[in-house]
Design a protein around this motif. Sequence first.
Motif, PDB file in Angstrom:
ATOM      1  N   VAL A 121     -67.270  84.722   0.974  1.00 22.00           N
ATOM      2  CA  VAL A 121     -68.024  84.457  -0.250  1.00 22.00           C
ATOM      3  C   VAL A 121     -67.243  83.468  -1.107  1.00 22.00           C
ATOM      4  O   VAL A 121     -67.824  82.616  -1.789  1.00 22.00           O
ATOM      5  CB  VAL A 121     -68.312  85.759  -1.017  1.00 22.00           C
ATOM      6  N   GLY A 122     -65.911  83.568  -1.054  1.00 23.36           N
ATOM      7  CA  GLY A 122     -65.081  82.620  -1.789  1.00 23.36           C
ATOM      8  C   GLY A 122     -65.329  81.185  -1.367  1.00 23.36           C
ATOM      9  O   GLY A 122     -65.274  80.261  -2.195  1.00 23.36           O
ATOM     10  N   ALA A 123     -65.596  80.967  -0.082  1.00 22.48           N
ATOM     11  CA  ALA A 123     -65.911  79.616   0.381  1.00 22.48           C
ATOM     12  C   ALA A 123     -67.179  79.104  -0.284  1.00 22.48           C
ATOM     13  O   ALA A 123     -67.276  77.922  -0.647  1.00 22.48           O
ATOM     14  CB  ALA A 123     -66.070  79.605   1.900  1.00 22.48           C
ATOM     15  N   ALA A 124     -68.158  80.005  -0.470  1.00 22.70           N
ATOM     16  CA  ALA A 124     -69.405  79.607  -1.132  1.00 22.70           C
ATOM     17  C   ALA A 124     -69.189  79.349  -2.623  1.00 22.70           C
ATOM     18  O   ALA A 124     -69.755  78.415  -3.188  1.00 22.70           O
ATOM     19  CB  ALA A 124     -70.466  80.683  -0.931  1.00 22.70           C
ATOM     20  N   VAL A 125     -68.375  80.164  -3.252  1.00 24.94           N
ATOM     21  CA  VAL A 125     -68.172  80.054  -4.698  1.00 24.94           C
ATOM     22  C   VAL A 125     -67.263  78.876  -5.050  1.00 24.94           C
ATOM     23  O   VAL A 125     -67.539  78.115  -5.982  1.00 24.94           O
ATOM     24  CB  VAL A 125     -67.568  81.365  -5.249  1.00 24.94           C
ATOM     25  N   LEU A 126     -66.182  78.722  -4.308  1.00 25.35           N
ATOM     26  CA  LEU A 126     -65.142  77.767  -4.688  1.00 25.35           C
ATOM     27  C   LEU A 126     -65.212  76.434  -3.946  1.00 25.35           C
ATOM     28  O   LEU A 126     -64.736  75.421  -4.470  1.00 25.35           O
ATOM     29  CB  LEU A 126     -63.756  78.385  -4.450  1.00 25.35           C
ATOM     30  N   SER A 127     -65.792  76.443  -2.741  1.00 20.98           N
ATOM     31  CA  SER A 127     -65.656  75.255  -1.889  1.00 20.98           C
ATOM     32  C   SER A 127     -66.951  74.663  -1.386  1.00 20.98           C
ATOM     33  O   SER A 127     -66.923  73.681  -0.640  1.00 20.98           O
ATOM     34  CB  SER A 127     -64.777  75.611  -0.674  1.00 20.98           C
ATOM     35  N   SER A 128     -68.094  75.238  -1.731  1.00 21.62           N
ATOM     36  CA  SER A 128     -69.348  74.808  -1.113  1.00 21.62           C
ATOM     37  C   SER A 128     -69.639  73.329  -1.343  1.00 21.62           C
ATOM     38  O   SER A 128     -70.214  72.661  -0.478  1.00 21.62           O
ATOM     39  CB  SER A 128     -70.515  75.651  -1.638  1.00 21.62           C
ATOM     40  N   GLU A 129     -69.237  72.798  -2.482  1.00 21.88           N
ATOM     41  CA  GLU A 129     -69.523  71.388  -2.753  1.00 21.88           C
ATOM     42  C   GLU A 129     -68.693  70.465  -1.862  1.00 21.88           C
ATOM     43  O   GLU A 129     -69.034  69.310  -1.651  1.00 21.88           O
ATOM     44  CB  GLU A 129     -69.297  71.104  -4.251  1.00 21.88           C
ATOM     45  N   TYR A 130     -67.628  70.991  -1.279  1.00 20.95           N
ATOM     46  CA  TYR A 130     -66.762  70.194  -0.411  1.00 20.95           C
ATOM     47  C   TYR A 130     -67.041  70.439   1.073  1.00 20.95           C
ATOM     48  O   TYR A 130     -66.912  69.522   1.884  1.00 20.95           O
ATOM     49  CB  TYR A 130     -65.294  70.511  -0.699  1.00 20.95           C
ATOM     50  N   ILE A 131     -67.430  71.663   1.426  1.00 21.34           N
ATOM     51  CA  ILE A 131     -67.601  71.983   2.848  1.00 21.34           C
ATOM     52  C   ILE A 131     -69.059  72.118   3.254  1.00 21.34           C
ATOM     53  O   ILE A 131     -69.367  72.133   4.449  1.00 21.34           O
ATOM     54  CB  ILE A 131     -66.831  73.263   3.227  1.00 21.34           C
ATOM     55  N   GLY A 132     -69.975  72.264   2.307  1.00 20.72           N
ATOM     56  CA  GLY A 132     -71.395  72.323   2.609  1.00 20.72           C
ATOM     57  C   GLY A 132     -71.827  73.621   3.274  1.00 20.72           C
ATOM     58  O   GLY A 132     -71.026  74.544   3.487  1.00 20.72           O
ATOM     59  N   THR A 133     -73.111  73.668   3.650  1.00 22.66           N
ATOM     60  CA  THR A 133     -73.670  74.866   4.282  1.00 22.66           C
ATOM     61  C   THR A 133     -72.974  75.194   5.591  1.00 22.66           C
ATOM     62  O   THR A 133     -72.680  76.363   5.881  1.00 22.66           O
ATOM     63  CB  THR A 133     -75.182  74.675   4.523  1.00 22.66           C
ATOM     64  N   LEU A 134     -72.703  74.176   6.403  1.00 19.12           N
ATOM     65  CA  LEU A 134     -72.037  74.424   7.681  1.00 19.12           C
ATOM     66  C   LEU A 134     -70.662  75.032   7.462  1.00 19.12           C
ATOM     67  O   LEU A 134     -70.271  75.981   8.155  1.00 19.12           O
ATOM     68  CB  LEU A 134     -71.916  73.115   8.469  1.00 19.12           C
TER      69      LEU A 134
END
Length: 257
Positions: A36-49
């Motif tokens: 969930v942290g990837a979605a909250v903190l990094s989604s703009e950099y790593i995207g849905t994939l």
Amino acid sequence: MQSSLRSSMSAEEVETNPQPYAAEFLGTLLLVFFAVGAAVLSSEYIGTLGVALSFGFTLLALAYAIGPISGCHVNPAVTLGMLMARRMSLHTAIRYWIAQIVGAIVGSALLFLVAKQVPGLQTDESFGSNGFGDRSAVHINAFGAFVAELILTMLLVYVVLSVTHKVAVVGFDGLPIGMALAVVHLVGIPLTGTSVNPARSIGPALFATGSALTQLWLFIVAPLIGAVLAALVHRVTHPQTGRDELANAEPAESTSR
């Protein structure tokens, strides 16, 4: 070689030993914090994939880390599937559910603490929580969200039940389960943010508040129904594996969420 997702303990040992419950608590905490942290903190950099792979890889790592201890369910829907398949007792399942939900809440609290240190990061109404309508990227309605979560959870739990049985290829069962979780996130993220795990939904929703809490019911009910359907379908497609497993199989198999 023993399956990485099959507990090495007997049913009696699982019920009396605190280690499986501690493992479920820690595993769910880590799944929420990192995935969930990837979605909250990094989604703009790593995207849905990237977010989907974060869920899949985190679950894969946990499968080998705590699988031999608890089965690495880290998901109340998976535990319900195991209960329905008669691979664990109701008493043990209830303790697993408590450990998973508390772990998700603690993981969300730690993630919230980190997120609050990032200037300008929005946490209200979002914070990796699940949603439909205006809270969905594609504005899916409640019925569509319910059906999507049901089907996605059914796939995940069905894979778990299928690859963790004693006749399955052992040692590699974490791989298809991690892949399945990544795939359901690729489909589900634009729809609902992907729950397929009531604990994973409860934790972030408590900190997002607002409509995240009012819509939370769907992400508890739909995954649990999906888990029941998965167990029923598995009983049809794998009839020999569903016979009195509580007496004959190791009680805590698998993971997710």
